[in-house]
Design an enzyme around this catalytic site. Structure first.
Site, PDB file in Angstrom:
ATOM      1  N   HIS A 132      -1.835   8.229  23.231  1.00  0.00           N
ATOM      2  CA  HIS A 132      -2.548   7.268  22.382  1.00  0.00           C
ATOM      3  C   HIS A 132      -3.985   7.706  22.097  1.00  0.00           C
ATOM      4  CE1 HIS A 132       0.074   3.677  21.811  1.00  0.00           C
ATOM      5  NE2 HIS A 132       0.739   4.275  22.785  1.00  0.00           N
TER       6      HIS A 132
ATOM      7  N   GLU B 145      -4.261  -8.822   0.207  1.00  0.00           N
ATOM      8  CA  GLU B 145      -3.781  -8.596  -1.154  1.00  0.00           C
ATOM      9  C   GLU B 145      -2.630  -7.606  -1.161  1.00  0.00           C
ATOM     10  OE1 GLU B 145      -7.901  -9.295  -3.711  1.00  0.00           O
ATOM     11  OE2 GLU B 145      -7.480  -7.339  -2.806  1.00  0.00           O
TER      12      GLU B 145
ATOM     13  N   HIS C  20      -4.662   0.816  28.350  1.00  0.00           N
ATOM     14  CA  HIS C  20      -4.333   0.219  27.052  1.00  0.00           C
ATOM     15  C   HIS C  20      -5.243  -0.951  26.674  1.00  0.00           C
ATOM     16  CE1 HIS C  20      -1.001   2.538  25.616  1.00  0.00           C
ATOM     17  NE2 HIS C  20      -0.359   2.438  26.763  1.00  0.00           N
TER      18      HIS C  20
ATOM     19  N   ASP D 264     -12.327  -8.116  -7.150  1.00  0.00           N
ATOM     20  CA  ASP D 264     -13.576  -7.578  -6.623  1.00  0.00           C
ATOM     21  C   ASP D 264     -13.618  -6.055  -6.689  1.00  0.00           C
ATOM     22  OD1 ASP D 264     -11.683  -7.000  -4.744  1.00  0.00           O
ATOM     23  OD2 ASP D 264     -12.826  -7.731  -3.021  1.00  0.00           O
TER      24      ASP D 264
ATOM     25  N   HIS E  73     -11.512  -3.980  -5.243  1.00  0.00           N
ATOM     26  CA  HIS E  73     -10.889  -3.361  -4.078  1.00  0.00           C
ATOM     27  C   HIS E  73      -9.646  -4.154  -3.688  1.00  0.00           C
ATOM     28  CE1 HIS E  73     -15.093  -1.966  -3.790  1.00  0.00           C
ATOM     29  NE2 HIS E  73     -14.568  -0.865  -3.280  1.00  0.00           N
TER      30      HIS E  73
ATOM     31  N   ASP F 161      -5.247  -6.527  -7.195  1.00  0.00           N
ATOM     32  CA  ASP F 161      -6.576  -7.029  -6.835  1.00  0.00           C
ATOM     33  C   ASP F 161      -6.707  -8.473  -7.324  1.00  0.00           C
ATOM     34  OD1 ASP F 161      -9.193  -7.338  -6.135  1.00  0.00           O
ATOM     35  OD2 ASP F 161      -9.983  -6.157  -7.811  1.00  0.00           O
TER      36      ASP F 161
END
Length: 753
Positions: free
Chosen positions: A241, A716, A181, A709, A711, A705
């Protein structure tokens, strides 16, 4: 003199009696002291495991939710279907043939200022040991060498069987290691204590190399390097995993993108293919079976040895063939029988399989024995496929004659009628496993042993099963095995025998939950196959602590995590407490408190034993639950001026929100683009029966946003969730979905934005 002698003997006898009583008293006190420490240790262990398994349940539920949406969503266009399939299912990475060429990593330039390790192939033992030393010094391997190593690793893995056969005849001993892990210190310690891999010292690493720890990339690079250096002595099994969908939640995806910001997407795309090619199990001397999770009452080693393991891209969802595809297959079988005597046309190859188009690298080599590339001739071919094969054969013949005549050969593009998307879809259909195949793999990767007889669903983890001693004995007898070695579960001592010593659990990540929480262990097997277990602590700090200090430190960490869990469900707890407060006096008994907490959290913890650490002393065995919840909120870290109820929601949903963000962020750029946001919102709105326009979706994306910008990043995304939740808390809860004014946003439907 006789009187004096007897007096001295009397006093000596009395002193000896007092000494014996004192020794017995000290022994009794020590036993009680150790029993209390052991009780605290077990309670602490239960807390950690319950919280860990609850997180796994959340992961399964979240993925099931998105899978349900995908199964019940009707896309409006072919592009939309491809986008959503890539974003929310196993096909997260768009198929790109260019990614499978050597030129991908060869085109990456290594700057002269790079001071890290350098690799050249074929690898030598010095390369692998240089990687260990470089990673120990916190150096990072350049992305070019990472991709090159992954490319070579995949070439090696596709040649391996599903179940590796290893013999003790060719090496002095075989060392089996469990989960790591992402804890590099444990791997380095194992090699330091047990010795580096060599022809005389074989290793088997039993899955779960990544996630949770911070050095998963480094561990993979070391393991893959040694596997290429010693392909016959170094073996890897797949764990639950080694799954790109699981990596979204438990940190490996984030680690790769943080360490390789430019080439992280290519690395993740390649790793997804590498993971699904890892062998499923290892068999030592045909007597000891090593697999990651366990077995079930339907485990079939012969079937596991035959399935195409690369079809199981993720165990989070079974992407099987649809009903209409199965019907077409049955129809094809019927046509094959009816037309078995029909002659094969002269222009087709006179063999039982047609020449297939060049396979992708993912199926190259492993399927050269005509498993999925074979297409039976005769009536099983529909007209469209037959026509395509005819044109292909004719074009090949014409090309051959042109070459013989010395004419210039212009290689045309593949038939325009068969688009690239159709080719990809056909390739995807070949990769779909059956339900039985998927279940077989899930059971060996996710299952856990239990003391009771029988086999039942593993509801705690959300996948696999619990198997009893009778299931183990049945499998051992069926395949003439001596015992099983598995991993998958953290154990306080690093190992544990169960099922009459027929099942051995090995866990190699020491200090997994907290420093001092557990030891790591590995097991060595010689020709006699007698397990010799070695335990260790990779962290030097634990060696300086007493047993009481270690337990207190781990207990404090566990209780802190448990208080966060309680705080995250404060609203639900308050509602449950009120049910027990019939007189509405604000007081409940401690027994009712324990029952209410368990009914909300479902962790299965001994709440009566834990209440002394979680509840302050109360008079008359009564608890003022409102003040207890307030004190619980004060213990949490203050986040700006966020009110308690909102902070509670963030605590409860942060892991799910981060996972959702990474699911939407299908290209792993660290940002959600407008197209990704638009497609996901259309999916959710269709499920919630919300009529929403494209303009409204764009307005919503722009409002999230905050820095404008173009994105949406993770901060955000979480901030938008916080603000929406805050507005819901400040206003009427019942009107929360319609809180936004449709006129202000320009949407046709209230609540759409």
């Amino acid at each position: 003199m006789g009187s004096g002698t007897s007096t001295r003997h009397h006093f000596a006898f009395q002193n000896a009696e007092r000494a014996f009583k004192a020794a017995a008293l000290i022994q009794r006190w020590y036993r009680r002291y150790m029993a209390r420490l052991e009780m605290r240790r077990r309670c602490t262990w239960s807390i950690f495991q319950s919280i860990e398994y609850a997180g796994q349940q959340d992961q399964v539920k979240l993925h099931d939710f998105f899978s349900y949406l995908m199964d019940h969503f009707i896309p409006s266009s072919h592009n939309e279907r491809d986008f959503l399939t890539r974003m929310l299912t196993e096909d997260r990475f768009a198929q790109d043939s260019e990614m499978e060429k050597c030129s991908d990593y060869e085109s990456i330039e290594v700057p002269n200022s790079y001071t890290g390790p350098r690799l050249s192939f074929p690898l030598l033992p010095d390369h692998a040991t240089a990687l260990i030393e470089a990673f120990r010094l916190k150096q990072q391997l350049h992305a070019r060498y990472v991709l090159n190593l992954l490319y070579e690793t995949k070439k090696h893995l596709v040649q391996l069987p599903n179940i590796n056969r290893v013999s003790t005849c060719y090496s002095e001993e075989i060392t089996v290691c469990g989960d790591l892990h992402g804890q590099l210190d444990d791997l380095i310690f194992i090699f330091y204590k047990n010795g580096l891999p060599s022809p005389e010292r074989s290793y088997v690493f039993n899955g779960d190399f990544v996630d949770r720890g911070k050095d998963s990339v480094e561990i993979l690079m070391i393991l893959f390097a040694f596997m290429l250096v010693y392909p016959k002595e170094f073996h890897l099994n797949r764990g639950n995993h080694e799954d790109h969908m699981v990596n979204l939640r438990y940190g490996f995806t984030k680690e790769v993108m943080n360490k390789y910001k430019i080439h992280g997407k290519e690395i993740l795309r390649t790793l997804k293919d590498v993971f699904c090619w890892l062998p499923l199990a290892t068999l030592i001397d045909e007597k000891v079976l090593i697999l990651h999770g366990g077995v079930s009452d339907i485990t079939d080693l012969e079937l596991l040895d035959k399935i195409e393991r690369n079809k199981i891209v993720s165990t989070m969802r079974c992407k099987t063939r649809r009903k209409n595809e199965k019907q077409m297959e049955e129809k094809g079988k019927a046509n094959r029988k009816s037309s078995a005597q029909e002659p094969i046309p002269w222009f087709l190859p006179q063999s039982r399989s047609l020449p297939s188009s060049p396979l992708r690298f993912s199926s190259y080599k492993a399927h050269k024995t005509s498993r999925s590339s074979s297409i039976p001739c005769g009536g099983c071919l529909d007209r469209r496929e037959l026509s395509r094969q005819v044109r292909s054969s004719v074009e090949l013949e014409l090309e051959r004659y042109r070459q013989q005549a010395g004419l210039l050969v212009t290689r045309q593009k593949e038939e325009p009628s068969r688009s690239a998307s159709e080719a990809d879809s056909e390739a995807g259909e070949l990769q779909k496993p059956t339900q039985e195949e998927w279940r077989q793999v899930v059971d060996i990767l996710w299952s856990d042993p239990m003391a009771q007889e029988g086999c039942k669903a593993n509801t705690i983890r959300g996948g696999g099963c619990y198997f009893g001693p009778d299931v183990t004995q049945q499998l051992l007898q069926k395949y003439n095995l001596q015992f099983l070695i598995r991993s998958h579960e953290c154990k306080p001592e690093g190992y544990e025998f169960c099922h009459n010593r027929k099942v051995l659990t090995i866990f190699s990540a020491s200090n997994y939950y907290e420093v001092g929480s557990n030891r790591g262990a590995y097991v060595k097997l010689g020709p006699a196959l007698t397990p010799h277990i070695v335990q260790y602590q990779a962290n030097k700090v634990t060696n300086t602590l007493t047993m009481r200090q270690r337990i207190s430190r781990v207990e404090e960490s566990a209780l802190r995590a448990l208080r966060e869990k309680l705080f995250a469900h404060s609203s639900d707890l308050l509602s449950e407490f009120k049910k027990h407060d019939a007189d509405k006096v604000g007081l409940i008994t401690l027994s009712d408190w324990a029952a209410a907490v368990e009914s909300v959290l479902h962790l299965g913890l001994p709440w009566r034993m834990l209440r002394s650490q979680l509840v302050n002393s109360s008079a008359d065995n009564m608890l003022e639950y409102k003040s207890w919840l307030k004190n619980l909120a004060k213990e949490q870290v203050s986040h700006e001026n966020i009110q308690s109820s909102l902070l509670e929601t963030l605590y409860r949903n942060r892991s799910n929100l981060e996972t959702i963000f990474r699911i939407i962020d299908s290209d792993h750029s660290g940002f959600i683009s407008l197209d990704e946001f638009r497609q996901t919102w259309k999916l959710l709105s269709s499920h919630m029966n919300i009529d929403i326009t494209e303009n409204c979706i764009c307005d919503l994306a722009r409002s999230i946003d905050f820095n404008k910008d173009g994105h949406i990043d993770i901060n955000e995304f979480l901030e938008a969730f916080r603000l929406v939740e805050k507005s819901c808390l400040e206003g009427d809860t019942s009107e929360c979905p319609q809180a936004t004014n449709a006129k202000d946003s320009g949407c046709n439907s209230p609540g759409a934005c």
